[in-house]
Design a protein around this motif. Structure first.
Motif, PDB file in Angstrom:
ATOM      1  N   THR A 100       0.848  -1.193   0.000  1.00 38.89           N
ATOM      2  CA  THR A 100       0.000   0.000   0.000  1.00 38.89           C
ATOM      3  C   THR A 100       0.884   1.244   0.000  1.00 38.89           C
ATOM      4  N   HIS A 101       0.353   2.305  -0.630  1.00 37.65           N
ATOM      5  CA  HIS A 101       1.103   3.559  -0.720  1.00 37.65           C
ATOM      6  C   HIS A 101       0.253   4.776  -0.369  1.00 37.65           C
ATOM      7  N   ASP A 102      -1.064   4.593  -0.339  1.00 38.36           N
ATOM      8  CA  ASP A 102      -1.945   5.715  -0.010  1.00 38.36           C
ATOM      9  C   ASP A 102      -3.245   5.157   0.580  1.00 38.36           C
ATOM     10  N   HIS A 103      -4.156   6.053   0.945  1.00 43.05           N
ATOM     11  CA  HIS A 103      -5.380   5.623   1.628  1.00 43.05           C
ATOM     12  C   HIS A 103      -6.251   4.731   0.747  1.00 43.05           C
ATOM     13  N   ALA A 104      -6.313   5.019  -0.547  1.00 37.36           N
ATOM     14  CA  ALA A 104      -7.113   4.185  -1.449  1.00 37.36           C
ATOM     15  C   ALA A 104      -6.549   2.769  -1.513  1.00 37.36           C
ATOM     16  N   LEU A 119       3.685  -0.842   3.902  1.00 37.85           N
ATOM     17  CA  LEU A 119       3.572   0.588   3.618  1.00 37.85           C
ATOM     18  C   LEU A 119       4.912   1.109   3.122  1.00 37.85           C
ATOM     19  N   GLY A 120       4.878   1.817   1.991  1.00 36.90           N
ATOM     20  CA  GLY A 120       6.118   2.388   1.512  1.00 36.90           C
ATOM     21  C   GLY A 120       5.876   3.414   0.400  1.00 36.90           C
ATOM     22  N   PRO A 121       6.922   4.144   0.044  1.00 41.51           N
ATOM     23  CA  PRO A 121       8.225   4.144   0.700  1.00 41.51           C
ATOM     24  C   PRO A 121       8.212   5.032   1.953  1.00 41.51           C
ATOM     25  N   TRP A 132       4.842   8.106  -5.407  1.00 41.13           N
ATOM     26  CA  TRP A 132       4.424   8.543  -4.074  1.00 41.13           C
ATOM     27  C   TRP A 132       5.587   9.208  -3.349  1.00 41.13           C
ATOM     28  N   ALA A 133       5.272  10.251  -2.615  1.00 39.43           N
ATOM     29  CA  ALA A 133       6.282  10.894  -1.779  1.00 39.43           C
ATOM     30  C   ALA A 133       6.600   9.982  -0.600  1.00 39.43           C
ATOM     31  N   PRO A 134       7.782  10.141  -0.006  1.00 41.98           N
ATOM     32  CA  PRO A 134       8.088   9.362   1.190  1.00 41.98           C
ATOM     33  C   PRO A 134       7.000   9.543   2.259  1.00 41.98           C
ATOM     34  N   PRO A 151      -0.201  -7.535  11.024  1.00 37.99           N
ATOM     35  CA  PRO A 151       1.160  -7.000  11.031  1.00 37.99           C
ATOM     36  C   PRO A 151       1.375  -5.945   9.937  1.00 37.99           C
ATOM     37  N   LEU A 152       2.180  -4.944  10.274  1.00 35.34           N
ATOM     38  CA  LEU A 152       2.514  -3.864   9.344  1.00 35.34           C
ATOM     39  C   LEU A 152       4.002  -3.913   9.010  1.00 35.34           C
ATOM     40  N   VAL A 153       4.292  -3.935   7.714  1.00 30.21           N
ATOM     41  CA  VAL A 153       5.677  -3.953   7.229  1.00 30.21           C
ATOM     42  C   VAL A 153       6.021  -2.575   6.674  1.00 30.21           C
ATOM     43  N   ALA A 154       7.110  -2.008   7.144  1.00 33.18           N
ATOM     44  CA  ALA A 154       7.627  -0.747   6.606  1.00 33.18           C
ATOM     45  C   ALA A 154       8.684  -1.061   5.554  1.00 33.18           C
ATOM     46  N   ILE A 155       8.660  -0.306   4.436  1.00 37.45           N
ATOM     47  CA  ILE A 155       9.638  -0.535   3.373  1.00 37.45           C
ATOM     48  C   ILE A 155       9.994   0.803   2.726  1.00 37.45           C
ATOM     49  N   GLY A 156      11.241   0.879   2.246  1.00 33.49           N
ATOM     50  CA  GLY A 156      11.650   2.054   1.485  1.00 33.49           C
ATOM     51  C   GLY A 156      12.680   2.902   2.203  1.00 33.49           C
ATOM     52  N   GLY A 157      13.922   2.826   1.740  1.00 36.73           N
ATOM     53  CA  GLY A 157      14.976   3.672   2.274  1.00 36.73           C
ATOM     54  C   GLY A 157      15.420   3.335   3.686  1.00 36.73           C
TER      55      GLY A 157
END
Length: 201
Positions: A100-104, A119-121, A132-134, A151-157
């Motif tokens: 996912t990258h945004d609310h939609a 969720l990323g980035p 998408w912006a960071p 569970p929530l996975v964070a990704i990006g940078g």
């Protein structure tokens, strides 16, 4: 379901062969450019390596091959989610992770009843061009409130220095690609990630 806090993403079984023995417990095989025979061979090899090293394998995108090869986890992006047969995946016992990258995206993902949400980035990333912006740490906290107890996975940078903030914001797992695969010493960097994420294990 509980995910390991260290979520490695690689593009070949060779990387798994190299890094899984160090103590990696969760790895996604993300291959974009092979034909079906090549993909099947890579998935088969990755699955055998992960079984040997007690590592959870997640197959990116190729959910049909994941079913056919007896894998138990697939990760889909939003475009792949639109064409995937979720009922067939569930019938085969495939667990599901969604990007996912945004609310939609999040609303679409939650309808699919995933086993985890990514969720990323979170930070700027060089892996691929993103529209998408960071997202930042506040978005992690917002997402966690909305998806819990999933569970929530964070990704990006992400890198080891950023992990305290990511986990404090509510992430359950931190995904990494280039911070390890483009590192001059991937083995040493992997050990650093394993040691750093150990406090959340």
């Amino acid at each position: 379901m509980r995910l390991d806090p260290f979520y490695l993403i690689v593009d070949s079984a060779a990387w798994i062969e190299r890094l899984a023995p160090l103590g990696v417990r969760l790895v996604q095989l993300r291959i974009k450019t092979l034909d079906e025979a090549g993909l099947r061979a890579e998935i088969r090899k990755a699955k055998a390596l992960c079984a040997r090293h007690h590592c959870q394998l997640i197959v990116n995108d190729h959910w049909r091959l994941a079913i056919e090869e007896g894998c138990d986890f697939a990760h889909l992006g939003q475009e792949d989610l639109q064409t995937a047969d979720l009922a067939q995946m569930r019938a085969a016992g495939i667990r599901l992770g969604l990007s996912t990258h945004d609310h939609a995206d999040l609303e679409t993902a939650m309808v699919a009843n995933p086993d985890y949400v990514a969720l990323g980035p979170v930070y700027p990333t060089i892996l691929k061009k993103m529209k998408w912006a960071p997202q930042g740490l506040e978005r992690i906290s917002e997402w966690k409130r909305r998806v819990a107890p999933i569970p929530l996975v964070a990704i990006g940078g992400l890198n080891p220095k950023r992990l305290d903030g990511v986990f404090a914001a509510g992430a359950d797992s931190a995904a990494v690609v280039t911070d390890i695969t483009l590192n001059g010493d991937p083995e040493a960097r992997t050990r650093e990630w394993i040691e750093k994420t150990g406090q959340w294990r």
